[in-house]
Design a protein around this motif. Structure first.
Motif, PDB file in Angstrom:
ATOM      1  N   GLY A 296      -2.151  -0.923  32.636  1.00  0.00           N
ATOM      2  CA  GLY A 296      -2.445  -2.007  31.708  1.00  0.00           C
ATOM      3  C   GLY A 296      -2.097  -1.742  30.268  1.00  0.00           C
ATOM      4  O   GLY A 296      -2.132  -2.659  29.426  1.00  0.00           O
ATOM      5  N   ARG A 297      -1.711  -0.515  29.936  1.00  0.00           N
ATOM      6  CA  ARG A 297      -1.457  -0.186  28.536  1.00  0.00           C
ATOM      7  C   ARG A 297      -0.208  -0.863  27.986  1.00  0.00           C
ATOM      8  O   ARG A 297      -0.194  -1.275  26.819  1.00  0.00           O
ATOM      9  CB  ARG A 297      -1.375   1.339  28.386  1.00  0.00           C
ATOM     10  N   SER A 298       0.830  -0.964  28.784  1.00  0.00           N
ATOM     11  CA  SER A 298       2.044  -1.624  28.285  1.00  0.00           C
ATOM     12  C   SER A 298       1.772  -3.098  28.016  1.00  0.00           C
ATOM     13  O   SER A 298       2.354  -3.687  27.087  1.00  0.00           O
ATOM     14  CB  SER A 298       3.192  -1.450  29.284  1.00  0.00           C
ATOM     15  N   ALA A 299       0.884  -3.718  28.816  1.00  0.00           N
ATOM     16  CA  ALA A 299       0.520  -5.113  28.560  1.00  0.00           C
ATOM     17  C   ALA A 299      -0.253  -5.241  27.251  1.00  0.00           C
ATOM     18  O   ALA A 299      -0.062  -6.201  26.492  1.00  0.00           O
ATOM     19  CB  ALA A 299      -0.308  -5.662  29.717  1.00  0.00           C
ATOM     20  N   VAL A 300      -1.118  -4.275  26.971  1.00  0.00           N
ATOM     21  CA  VAL A 300      -1.849  -4.285  25.699  1.00  0.00           C
ATOM     22  C   VAL A 300      -0.877  -4.109  24.538  1.00  0.00           C
ATOM     23  O   VAL A 300      -1.014  -4.749  23.492  1.00  0.00           O
ATOM     24  CB  VAL A 300      -2.925  -3.170  25.680  1.00  0.00           C
ATOM     25  N   LEU A 301       0.111  -3.244  24.727  1.00  0.00           N
ATOM     26  CA  LEU A 301       1.107  -3.003  23.676  1.00  0.00           C
ATOM     27  C   LEU A 301       1.847  -4.284  23.307  1.00  0.00           C
ATOM     28  O   LEU A 301       2.264  -4.450  22.157  1.00  0.00           O
ATOM     29  CB  LEU A 301       2.093  -1.927  24.140  1.00  0.00           C
ATOM     30  N   ALA A 302       1.987  -5.183  24.260  1.00  0.00           N
ATOM     31  CA  ALA A 302       2.704  -6.439  24.011  1.00  0.00           C
ATOM     32  C   ALA A 302       1.762  -7.564  23.601  1.00  0.00           C
ATOM     33  O   ALA A 302       2.207  -8.714  23.459  1.00  0.00           O
ATOM     34  CB  ALA A 302       3.467  -6.849  25.268  1.00  0.00           C
ATOM     35  N   SER A 303       0.490  -7.259  23.381  1.00  0.00           N
ATOM     36  CA  SER A 303      -0.507  -8.294  23.118  1.00  0.00           C
ATOM     37  C   SER A 303      -0.931  -8.318  21.652  1.00  0.00           C
ATOM     38  O   SER A 303      -0.488  -7.510  20.836  1.00  0.00           O
ATOM     39  CB  SER A 303      -1.736  -8.071  23.998  1.00  0.00           C
ATOM     40  N   GLU A 304      -1.862  -9.207  21.345  1.00  0.00           N
ATOM     41  CA  GLU A 304      -2.394  -9.335  19.985  1.00  0.00           C
ATOM     42  C   GLU A 304      -3.297  -8.180  19.590  1.00  0.00           C
ATOM     43  O   GLU A 304      -3.589  -8.001  18.408  1.00  0.00           O
ATOM     44  CB  GLU A 304      -3.183 -10.637  19.851  1.00  0.00           C
ATOM     45  N   VAL A 305      -3.771  -7.414  20.574  1.00  0.00           N
ATOM     46  CA  VAL A 305      -4.727  -6.332  20.279  1.00  0.00           C
ATOM     47  C   VAL A 305      -4.073  -4.964  20.411  1.00  0.00           C
ATOM     48  O   VAL A 305      -4.733  -3.963  20.672  1.00  0.00           O
ATOM     49  CB  VAL A 305      -5.973  -6.438  21.185  1.00  0.00           C
ATOM     50  N   ARG A 306      -2.761  -4.894  20.220  1.00  0.00           N
ATOM     51  CA  ARG A 306      -2.012  -3.645  20.410  1.00  0.00           C
ATOM     52  C   ARG A 306      -2.534  -2.504  19.533  1.00  0.00           C
ATOM     53  O   ARG A 306      -2.392  -1.342  19.892  1.00  0.00           O
ATOM     54  CB  ARG A 306      -0.529  -3.877  20.142  1.00  0.00           C
ATOM     55  N   GLU A 307      -3.107  -2.837  18.377  1.00  0.00           N
ATOM     56  CA  GLU A 307      -3.576  -1.785  17.470  1.00  0.00           C
ATOM     57  C   GLU A 307      -4.674  -0.935  18.089  1.00  0.00           C
ATOM     58  O   GLU A 307      -4.903   0.196  17.652  1.00  0.00           O
ATOM     59  CB  GLU A 307      -4.068  -2.412  16.164  1.00  0.00           C
ATOM     60  N   ALA A 308      -5.347  -1.454  19.123  1.00  0.00           N
ATOM     61  CA  ALA A 308      -6.399  -0.679  19.788  1.00  0.00           C
ATOM     62  C   ALA A 308      -5.843   0.582  20.433  1.00  0.00           C
ATOM     63  O   ALA A 308      -6.581   1.556  20.634  1.00  0.00           O
ATOM     64  CB  ALA A 308      -7.112  -1.535  20.839  1.00  0.00           C
ATOM     65  N   LEU A 309      -4.552   0.578  20.756  1.00  0.00           N
ATOM     66  CA  LEU A 309      -3.948   1.746  21.399  1.00  0.00           C
ATOM     67  C   LEU A 309      -3.793   2.922  20.437  1.00  0.00           C
ATOM     68  O   LEU A 309      -3.453   4.023  20.866  1.00  0.00           O
ATOM     69  CB  LEU A 309      -2.583   1.370  21.989  1.00  0.00           C
ATOM     70  N   ARG A 310      -4.045   2.715  19.152  1.00  0.00           N
ATOM     71  CA  ARG A 310      -4.031   3.843  18.219  1.00  0.00           C
ATOM     72  C   ARG A 310      -5.224   4.783  18.432  1.00  0.00           C
ATOM     73  O   ARG A 310      -5.246   5.898  17.903  1.00  0.00           O
ATOM     74  CB  ARG A 310      -4.060   3.330  16.761  1.00  0.00           C
ATOM     75  N   CYS A 311      -6.203   4.344  19.171  1.00  0.00           N
ATOM     76  CA  CYS A 311      -7.459   5.093  19.344  1.00  0.00           C
ATOM     77  C   CYS A 311      -7.211   6.542  19.754  1.00  0.00           C
ATOM     78  O   CYS A 311      -6.406   6.826  20.645  1.00  0.00           O
ATOM     79  CB  CYS A 311      -8.320   4.403  20.402  1.00  0.00           C
ATOM     80  N   ILE A 312      -7.926   7.481  19.095  1.00  0.00           N
ATOM     81  CA  ILE A 312      -7.818   8.900  19.440  1.00  0.00           C
ATOM     82  C   ILE A 312      -9.078   9.393  20.144  1.00  0.00           C
ATOM     83  O   ILE A 312      -9.304  10.596  20.257  1.00  0.00           O
ATOM     84  CB  ILE A 312      -7.521   9.764  18.198  1.00  0.00           C
ATOM     85  N   ARG A 313      -9.894   8.462  20.623  1.00  0.00           N
ATOM     86  CA  ARG A 313     -11.078   8.773  21.446  1.00  0.00           C
ATOM     87  C   ARG A 313     -12.069   9.705  20.733  1.00  0.00           C
ATOM     88  O   ARG A 313     -12.577  10.651  21.326  1.00  0.00           O
ATOM     89  CB  ARG A 313     -10.663   9.386  22.785  1.00  0.00           C
ATOM     90  N   CYS A 314     -12.365   9.402  19.473  1.00  0.00           N
ATOM     91  CA  CYS A 314     -13.337  10.217  18.747  1.00  0.00           C
ATOM     92  C   CYS A 314     -14.764   9.730  18.955  1.00  0.00           C
ATOM     93  O   CYS A 314     -15.722  10.495  18.785  1.00  0.00           O
ATOM     94  CB  CYS A 314     -13.004  10.234  17.252  1.00  0.00           C
ATOM     95  N   GLY A 315     -14.938   8.447  19.277  1.00  0.00           N
ATOM     96  CA  GLY A 315     -16.269   7.902  19.499  1.00  0.00           C
ATOM     97  C   GLY A 315     -17.003   7.494  18.239  1.00  0.00           C
ATOM     98  O   GLY A 315     -18.160   7.087  18.308  1.00  0.00           O
ATOM     99  N   ALA A 316     -16.359   7.577  17.076  1.00  0.00           N
ATOM    100  CA  ALA A 316     -17.044   7.231  15.823  1.00  0.00           C
ATOM    101  C   ALA A 316     -17.503   5.783  15.818  1.00  0.00           C
ATOM    102  O   ALA A 316     -18.565   5.462  15.286  1.00  0.00           O
ATOM    103  CB  ALA A 316     -16.125   7.503  14.633  1.00  0.00           C
TER     104      ALA A 316
END
Length: 470
Positions: A296-316
């Protein structure tokens, strides 16, 4: 991991009514907030570092296909095998194929959130193999019949010391211990034998480095180092979005990762693993595999919420979120909780399967302010809400209410009259102390709190009075 995101409201209410869970959540609420703030003061230019980290992650996403090809070429040149998983089921298939190829009987794992997406541990056990989680939090959840993680950094933060003590007695058959150091030592004793007898080690990957074909692992327990170097086979699993161009980029991201996650200047262990053990080397895996997951990540990359894929999983974002702080991670119903989970989960499993998650936010922007890579989480949540309305996924009465408000708000005179009447009615509903105890149809607001009644006039009234004088 079983998807239960469509039951967010019910699960949130259950969490709020769980006295033990509320007590456990209270113990760590705010601790990460304070530690993060103190750790950020160590950086000479915190905002400049955040901006650099944002640009690094965005540069990787903007040319993701190119960086993935470079990573595959360089990893292969250094003796590793790169595999691609289009779906969560493909992760399990690849792992089991590798296990059969190398006649694996026992597998040890360090923490991998991506493997939770495919329920990898259960697939391994169903194939007749033994698997042992070595991250302390994940191990605690595994011996509790694979209880789902509640946090992406500390998966068992929702457990009390007494609950862990009871689990250890049940799983290990040892006398009950009450000191944290004793419990940690017991876990270390149990896990040590598995490190020495495992045939395969599975890890996640904080970053995959394109220029060197390496995986970077950031941990505090040292279990990842043992998991990836003692067994003869190492398999690193992560999403395709975790690829970064260079090791220099990783150095910048590491300045923010531990500080954002746990308030540490740096983590206890940073492993950079490149290829299998070479000639003359005394430790390391003989065979190394990378599994890069789309799911599902490539679909997110092509979507309006693509910036969420920048996440580095810090949990902040979840550490600072008032919603997460009060209900914990299980309410969100899938792998990723908190504000980032409220964006990623609907994007991965379908918006129709997680209708309440985009609404599971006050939009206070605490998450956006603390995100080390500047993901505009409230903006992304609003975009998902807009998609819900456009697809008629919200209840009819909610859509009708918003359309009615929009119609009224575009007619200033009618809007002024309606708000003036509403302010007077709400003032009338207040008691002698000026509090509203029950409000219909917005009963959710007053179910657990009183609402201050307005003074009976609007801002427009006050503004006009101030301009015109007494």
């Amino acid at each position: 991991m079983h998807v239960a995101s469509m039951h967010f409201r019910e699960r949130a209410h259950e969490s709020l009514d769980d006295a033990q869970l509320q007590q456990n959540l209270l113990k760590f609420r705010g601790k990460f907030v304070t530690k993060r703030r103190e750790a950020m003061f160590e950086l000479d230019d915190f905002e400049g570092t955040r901006e650099a980290a944002k640009n690094i992650r965005q540069r990787g996403l903007d040319n993701l296909d190119t960086w993935l090809e470079i990573f595959e070429r360089n990893a292969t040149a250094r003796g590793a095998t790169v595999l691609w998983a289009e779906t969560p089921a493909d992760i399990n298939r690849h792992v089991l194929d590798i296990a059969r190829r190398h006649e694996v009987a026992k597998i040890i794992k360090s923490k991998s959130m991506v493997s939770e997406e495919s329920q990898l541990d259960r697939a391994i056990e169903a194939a007749g193999l033994k698997v042992v989680e070595t991250d302390l939090g994940e191990y605690i959840l595994q011996i509790n019949d694979y209880e789902p993680p509640s946090h992406i950094v500390g998966p068992a933060l929702h457990k009390s010391k007494d609950e862990v003590s009871d689990l250890f007695v049940k799983a290990h058959g040892t006398p009950r211990k009450t000191e944290i150091t004793d419990l940690c030592f017991e876990a270390r004793q149990v896990l040590r034998a598995h490190y020495l007898t495992a045939d395969m080690g599975i890890s996640g990957g904080n970053f995959f480095v394109a220029e060197s074909g390496s995986v970077v692992l950031v941990t505090n327990e040292g279990n990842a180092t043992l998991t990836t170097t003692l067994p003869k086979v190492h398999v690193a699993i992560s999403g395709i979005e975790k690829v970064v161009p260079t090791l220099e980029d990783v150095a910048t991201l590491l300045r923010l990762l531990a500080r954002s996650a746990t308030g540490q200047s740096t983590s206890n262990y940073v492993d950079i693993l490149t290829g299998p053990k070479g000639e003359g080397e005394f430790h390391g895996a003989e065979h190394m595999y990378f599994i890069l997951v789309d799911a599902g990540r490539s679909a997110v990359l092509a979507s309006e919420v693509r910036e969420a894929l920048r996440c580095i999983r810090c949990g902040a974002c979840m550490n600072h979120c008032p919603v997460y702080q009060n209900i914990g991670g299980h309410s969100y119903g899938w792998v990723y909780p908190g504000p980032i989970g409220s964006v990623l989960t609907p994007s991965y499993i379908g918006l129709e399967n997680a209708l309440d998650l985009p609404q599971a936010s006050t939009l206070c922007n605490q998450c956006g302010v603390v995100c080390p890579v500047k993901i505009p989480l409230p903006d992304l949540l609003r975009k998902l809400r807009e998609q819900q309305f456009a697809r008629n996924l919200r209840p009819w009465y909610e859509r009708a209410g918003v359309r009615g408000w929009a119609w009224l708000a575009t007619r200033p005179r009618l809007y002024a009259l309606a708000t003036r009447i509403g302010a007077r009615v709400l003032h009338w509903l207040g008691d002698k102390r000026g509090m509203i105890h029950k409000l219909s149809p917005g009963g959710g607001w007053t179910e657990g709190r009183d609402m201050p009644a307005p003074p009976g006039h609007t801002f427009r009234d006050l503004y006009a009075k101030e301009r015109n004088g007494p």
